[in-house]
Design a protein around this motif. Structure first.
Motif, mmCIF file in Angstrom:
data_model
loop_
_atom_site.group_PDB
_atom_site.id
_atom_site.type_symbol
_atom_site.label_atom_id
_atom_site.label_comp_id
_atom_site.label_asym_id
_atom_site.label_seq_id
_atom_site.Cartn_x
_atom_site.Cartn_y
_atom_site.Cartn_z
ATOM 1 N N ASP A 101 -36.565 -27.633 37.177
ATOM 2 C CA ASP A 101 -36.364 -26.479 38.055
ATOM 3 C C ASP A 101 -36.821 -26.815 39.466
ATOM 4 N N SER A 136 -27.652 -22.078 39.116
ATOM 5 C CA SER A 136 -28.077 -21.318 37.953
ATOM 6 C C SER A 136 -27.155 -21.788 36.830
ATOM 7 N N GLY A 175 -30.276 -21.316 33.496
ATOM 8 C CA GLY A 175 -30.108 -20.044 34.185
ATOM 9 C C GLY A 175 -31.441 -19.600 34.759
ATOM 10 N N ASN A 176 -31.388 -18.567 35.588
ATOM 11 C CA ASN A 176 -32.614 -18.107 36.247
ATOM 12 C C ASN A 176 -32.608 -16.602 36.399
ATOM 13 N N GLU A 195 -23.140 -17.417 34.217
ATOM 14 C CA GLU A 195 -23.203 -17.293 35.674
ATOM 15 C C GLU A 195 -21.959 -17.895 36.319
ATOM 16 N N LEU A 207 -34.265 -22.355 40.891
ATOM 17 C CA LEU A 207 -32.950 -22.951 40.715
ATOM 18 C C LEU A 207 -33.086 -24.046 39.667
#
Length: 488
Positions: free
Chosen positions: A117, A172, A51-52, A177, A92
């Motif tokens: 990432d 993500s 996730g981000n 999400e 991302l």
């Protein structure tokens, strides 16, 4: 000797001060510059870099150009998102692919791969609370294993749990999400392509076809599915006219079709307990692949085809496994855990209904299975942690969270709850759970709260040790049940 300039007039001192400040500006800018690109996450206890921060995804559009399962696919991932803060840059999740270019709101953006990432610096910062679009041109490499693409005898399928969707496409990649998905897959026209959701068209030009699918309900990245291969699509209808489409290898259609034909009965059996199936369609994907697991990808559950042809297991057992993955469409796919630490909410319920089905079809009593699970519960907790407080997986061992404690150990929590509040209240709770939280994400605390509501009393004190203690509490109504210290 040294020359002394003597006293300077005040205006000259001001000029020197301004010059000194001007000289210091580059140093101040350097000090205030952004830190170097680094992997980020939203702080999941088990997978901290998934996730981000800074935005939420609402839509994915995934385009893949397939030319063989032994080479990277050319791909374009378009992400619609909404910022939660000003984004001078953002991350991302992405690994196992080469990034060609990135655009943010149509303008070329700088990017830097860092570990797993992709750090993106847009040409213009994204303001806070603003919709924005990210387009990534990249490859998607099916080679290397460890989740994501799975090579089949004649194509590919996906298996993205628990930490692997970002090995297929930028995202993500966290279950909290959930987003809508559109898939466009270009492949040789003699192959069949199936993905989550509903078919939205197929066009053929020359030797290739482009298949399009769209989901009608939000989906977590780990539940995405694309099947490419020499396959037959078996279509039928389930309860209340539900469209069914299953995927089997063309050459094994006759042998596998009888298993596919059991799906309407499985749906009807679960709907009597949980209410209507939560999605737009359903089917099973029987792949010629060796995975060692079956997987509840949304609307299209993945199975090894050999599971149904080796005759190693009785029919009732195979059907109970099919029911397990089907139950996940409610528990895990529609009602999705907000963190990976809430995984027991998926697997406990799927194991529960698998066990009930095994009792109804195979005479294997649920109570007997739960008594045996209780016997080994302390050992399961020592091995992997309590059901709702799993130990963090070791590096490179992300699937270690899928341990017996979230399956039989989690089902044991549900059994204790039913013994505590009674069968009727428990059944009402199960229906209320999947109805209230359909298409949403949930936590263990949400389940405890709803269980308390169904029982008309606070159950936090009762459930907490079942969920979080290293020792298994006494089983209500079964004082003779004892945990053992001997390994199974």
């Amino acid at each position: 000797m040294p020359h002394s300039p003597g006293a300077r007039p005040p205006q000259h001192r001001r000029r020197l001060r301004r010059a000194a400040l001007a000289a210091a500006v580059p140093l101040l800018l350097l000090t205030a510059a952004a830190p170097p690109p680094a992997p980020l996450g939203i702080g999941d206890r088990l997978f901290p870099y998934l996730g981000n921060p800074g935005y939420h995804v609402t839509d994915y559009a995934l385009t893949f150009d397939y030319r063989g399962n032994d080479r990277p696919l050319e791909a374009v991932t378009t992400i619609e998102a909404r910022s939660t803060e000003r984004l001078d840059r953002f991350n991302l999740d992405f690994a196992r692919g080469t990034v060609r270019s990135v655009e943010v709101n149509g303008a070329r953006a700088a990017f830097s791969p860092v570990e797993e990432d992709l750090v993106v610096t847009p040409a213009h910062p994204v303001p806070r609370r603003t919709p924005f679009t990210v387009t990534v041109h990249h490859t998607s490499d099916p080679r290397g294993g460890d989740g994501g693409w799975v090579t089949t005898k004649d194509g590919l399928v996906m298996a993205n749990q628990a930490d692997a969707a970002h090995r297929v496409f930028p995202s993500s990649d966290h279950p909290s999400e959930k987003a809508d998905f559109t898939f466009r897959i270009r492949a040789p026209k003699d192959l069949t392509v199936v993905a989550n959701g509903v078919a939205a068209g197929r066009t053929t030009r020359g030797a290739t076809s482009t298949w399009t699918y769209r989901t009608r309900h939000p989906m977590a990245t780990e539940l995405a599915q694309v099947s490419i291969g020499r396959s037959a699509i078996l279509e039928s209808t389930g309860p209340h006219g539900l469209p069914l489409r299953s995927v089997v290898p063309v050459g094994r259609r006759d042998g596998l079709a009888p298993w596919v034909a059991k799906t309407p009965e499985h749906l009807a059996w679960l709907e009597r307990r949980l209410g209507r199936y939560p999605f737009e369609n359903y089917g099973v994907l029987l792949a010629e692949a060796t995975t060692g697991f079956e997987l509840e990808t949304q609307t299209l559950s993945l199975f090894e085809a050999d599971l149904f042809t080796k005759r190693s297991f009785p029919a009732w057992y195979l059907e109970s496994v099919m029911v397990h993955e089907l139950a996940h469409q409610w528990f895990g796919d529609s009602v999705t855990p907000r963190t990976w630490g809430d995984l027991w909410l998926n697997e406990a319920h799927a194991t529960w209904y698998e066990s009930e089905y095994a009792e109804s079809k195979g005479g294997r009593k649920l109570a007997d299975r739960m008594r045996r699970a209780y016997e080994y519960s302390d050992l399961m907790r020592a091995d992997a942690g309590p059901p709702a407080a799993l130990k963090q997986p070791a590096p490179g061992k992300k699937v270690a969270i899928f341990r017996p404690v979230v399956y039989d150990g989690g089902a044991l929590v549900l059994y204790a709850l039913r013994e505590k509040i009674g069968a009727r209240a428990f059944e009402e709770l199960e229906r209320a759970w999947v109805d209230r939280y359909a298409d949403r994400t949930v936590t263990t605390a949400d389940f405890v709260a709803l269980a308390s509501k169904a029982a008309h009393r606070d159950l936090a004190g009762f459930l907490r040790p079942w969920l979080y203690d290293t020792a298994t509490p006494p089983m209500p109504n079964h004082p003779d049940w004892k945990a053992t210290g001997k390994p199974a």
